[in-house]
Design a protein around this motif. Structure first.
Motif, PDB file in Angstrom:
ATOM      1  N   UNK A 199       0.890  -1.236  -0.197  1.00  0.00           N
ATOM      2  CA  UNK A 199       0.082   0.176   0.038  1.00  0.00           C
ATOM      3  C   UNK A 199       0.996   1.339  -0.136  1.00  0.00           C
ATOM      4  N   UNK A 200       1.018   1.893  -1.189  1.00  0.00           N
ATOM      5  CA  UNK A 200       2.063   2.913  -1.306  1.00  0.00           C
ATOM      6  C   UNK A 200       1.753   4.058  -0.578  1.00  0.00           C
ATOM      7  N   UNK A 201       2.900   4.317   0.411  1.00  0.00           N
ATOM      8  CA  UNK A 201       2.625   5.632   1.134  1.00  0.00           C
ATOM      9  C   UNK A 201       1.613   5.713   2.527  1.00  0.00           C
ATOM     10  N   UNK A 202       1.334   4.163   2.950  1.00  0.00           N
ATOM     11  CA  UNK A 202       0.245   4.233   4.118  1.00  0.00           C
ATOM     12  C   UNK A 202       1.229   3.597   5.026  1.00  0.00           C
ATOM     13  N   UNK A 203       0.701   4.408   6.132  1.00  0.00           N
ATOM     14  CA  UNK A 203       1.438   4.169   7.542  1.00  0.00           C
ATOM     15  C   UNK A 203       0.564   3.378   8.407  1.00  0.00           C
ATOM     16  N   UNK A 204       1.082   2.551   9.207  1.00  0.00           N
ATOM     17  CA  UNK A 204       0.350   1.698  10.080  1.00  0.00           C
ATOM     18  C   UNK A 204      -0.629   2.570  11.056  1.00  0.00           C
TER      19      UNK A 204
ATOM     20  N   UNK B  39      -3.326   4.624  -3.106  1.00  0.00           N
ATOM     21  CA  UNK B  39      -3.281   5.308  -1.682  1.00  0.00           C
ATOM     22  C   UNK B  39      -2.418   6.441  -1.723  1.00  0.00           C
ATOM     23  N   UNK B  40      -1.121   6.267  -2.521  1.00  0.00           N
ATOM     24  CA  UNK B  40      -0.124   7.444  -2.545  1.00  0.00           C
ATOM     25  C   UNK B  40      -1.032   8.807  -2.978  1.00  0.00           C
TER      26      UNK B  40
ATOM     27  N   UNK C 164       2.719  -4.357   3.372  1.00  0.00           N
ATOM     28  CA  UNK C 164       3.762  -3.254   3.640  1.00  0.00           C
ATOM     29  C   UNK C 164       3.637  -1.960   2.750  1.00  0.00           C
ATOM     30  N   UNK C 165       4.463  -1.342   3.397  1.00  0.00           N
ATOM     31  CA  UNK C 165       4.371   0.160   2.870  1.00  0.00           C
ATOM     32  C   UNK C 165       5.998   0.749   2.300  1.00  0.00           C
ATOM     33  N   UNK C 166       6.093   1.670   1.808  1.00  0.00           N
ATOM     34  CA  UNK C 166       7.287   2.144   1.147  1.00  0.00           C
ATOM     35  C   UNK C 166       7.842   3.423   1.916  1.00  0.00           C
ATOM     36  N   UNK C 167       6.709   4.305   2.463  1.00  0.00           N
ATOM     37  CA  UNK C 167       7.214   5.484   3.045  1.00  0.00           C
ATOM     38  C   UNK C 167       6.266   6.120   4.017  1.00  0.00           C
ATOM     39  N   UNK C 168       6.210   7.103   4.629  1.00  0.00           N
ATOM     40  CA  UNK C 168       5.287   7.719   5.417  1.00  0.00           C
ATOM     41  C   UNK C 168       4.708   8.869   4.769  1.00  0.00           C
TER      42      UNK C 168
ATOM     43  N   UNK D 232       2.883  15.030   1.967  1.00  0.00           N
ATOM     44  CA  UNK D 232       4.236  15.001   1.654  1.00  0.00           C
ATOM     45  C   UNK D 232       4.899  13.741   2.154  1.00  0.00           C
ATOM     46  N   UNK D 233       5.725  13.095   1.449  1.00  0.00           N
ATOM     47  CA  UNK D 233       6.562  11.911   1.945  1.00  0.00           C
ATOM     48  C   UNK D 233       7.512  12.168   3.244  1.00  0.00           C
TER      49      UNK D 233
END
Length: 435
Positions: free
Chosen positions: A14-19, A202-203, A250-254, A390-391
């Protein structure tokens, strides 16, 4: 051993998603299909790539090496010999991918919509390319799959330009998710050992409508309706997995809410470290007597002799000039007086490998709520952020069913997947196993 008896791993990203965003939604009774899955495993924080943007992060995941090894530093890069800008593609990834390795080992991977996989490269498996993918006819392997995508009106990614027309944007997001659902459920029925489904929407939602996650804000219902569609898609994929499949989310950044966009090239101009010439475009405007210039997001390059066109800074002079630029970056302030840059990394300390010398000499990480860019107009230093989100370097996560993963970096995910697949680790993987 028959393919069906080999270990299987399914990854949903899920791109750019935080837990934090997900768990907050679960507490509010949202995203029920995903919440039900979430209870079955453990979660740990992941730090992103540097810089923390999707192309760099997913190239790092895809290869198991840092940007100095795979050569991707942003969605836009420059050829230092000509100073022309270009958009990197899958052909520019300079290290073997996970799916190519698995295919060569006799396993069958299926990869759906990971960024920087266009044009689809031939390998023993199935791939549908992700953003940026301008033409569907080059976006799939095997090639005949592209015809199916074209005939079905498949959408790789919502059009970001529609964000100025929110109803049209949300409609396209939902259409994109529906396309992803049909394709994923179809390919899930085929033989595979690694199945990776990527959700880019999601991003897009977080970039353009992150504030809509809060009650009482415009487009609040539209934001969560799109997320509900994604949760249902994840639930259906999980329900369709063969028994015994290892499951990874997983995701790749917050993400954080964006307040300011700061132009580092404007700051370098003001500090006398950059001069722009008339004519040309992008880095071609950098005058030979400049010390440094910036590319989005926060990447700074010295005018090194023998690397940049017109470069003059020798290896002996580089440390002094790097320190000058680093100190200048840490001085940047937003209009409300706060620091724009939280930290500056030295390229030689974070990048290693055959492509490290082409990477940025410094990488500025912004403070939360700030977006860094390298503009060429020479106008305002700072302006209100044009997008809501923003990331961030931190905020990504790794979740694994029936396990408690350790905190780590996105570099650690490939060896962790290899461990789940019960395969010997390749010697060039740079990360560690998180289980």
């Amino acid at each position: 051993m028959l393919l069906g008896r080999k270990k299987r791993v399914c990854v949903v990203s899920l791109d750019g998603v935080s837990d934090d965003l997900l768990e907050g939604a679960f507490q509010e009774g949202r995203l029920s299909p995903l919440a039900a899955v979430w209870k079955q495993g453990g979660v740990a924080p992941l730090s992103s790539s540097i810089p923390p943007i999707s192309s760099v992060a997913w190239a790092t995941y895809a290869t198991g090496v840092n940007p100095g090894g795979h050569g991707i530093y942003g969605f836009v890069d420059r050829d230092p010999r000509s100073m022309d800008q270009y958009i990197p593609t899958a052909r520019d990834v300079a290290a073997p991918t996970l799916w190519a390795r698995l295919g060569e080992a006799g396993l069958k991977p299926t990869v759906i919509n990971l960024p920087l996989t266009y044009p689809a490269q031939p390998f023993p498996g199935t791939l549908v390319a992700g953003f940026p993918a301008p033409e569907l006819r080059h976006a799939a392997h095997p090639p005949e799959l592209a015809h199916t995508l074209i005939d079905s009106g498949y959408l790789v990614d919502p059009d970001p330009r529609l964000a100025s027309d929110p109803p049209a944007f949300f409609a396209e997001v939902k259409k994109t998710i529906a396309c992803r659902r049909r394709l994923a459920l179809r390919l899930l029925k085929e033989d595979w050992n690694l199945f990776h489904l990527h959700i880019m929407a999601t991003d897009r939602l977080n970039h353009f409508f992150l504030r809509a996650r809060l009650s009482g804000t415009p487009y609040h219902q539209d934001f969560w309706s799109a997320y509900e569609d994604i949760a249902e898609l994840v639930g259906e994929v999980v329900e369709g997995l063969p028994k015994g499949t290892e499951l990874v989310l997983m995701s790749d950044h917050g993400f954080s809410e964006a307040e300011w966009q700061v132009d580092l090239n404007r700051w370098l101009l003001e500090k006398g470290l950059l001069r722009l010439e008339e004519g040309g475009a992008g880095p071609r405007r950098v005058a030979p007597d400049s010390v440094a210039y910036s590319l989005t997001p926060g990447r700074v390059y010295l005018m090194r002799e023998g690397r940049e066109r017109g470069g003059w800074i020798t290896p002996r002079e580089a440390p002094y000039n790097l320190e000058r630029v680093r100190e200048a970056l840490l001085e940047v302030r937003t209009p409300d007086g706060g620091p724009a840059v939280a930290e500056v990394f030295w390229g030689e300390e974070i990048y290693r490998g055959p492509r490290a010398a082409l990477g940025p000499d410094l990488v500025a990480i912004p403070t939360p709520s700030v977006e860094l860019r390298g503009g060429w107009e020479g106008k305002e230093l700072a302006q209100p952020a044009p997008r809501q989100g923003c990331h961030t370097l931190e905020g990504a996560f790794l979740w694994i069913r029936d396990r408690e993963p350790k905190p780590g970096n996105i570099l650690d995910v490939p060896p962790t997947l290899w461990s789940l697949l019960r395969l010997p680790l390749p010697g060039d993987f740079e990360g560690k196993v998180l289980i």
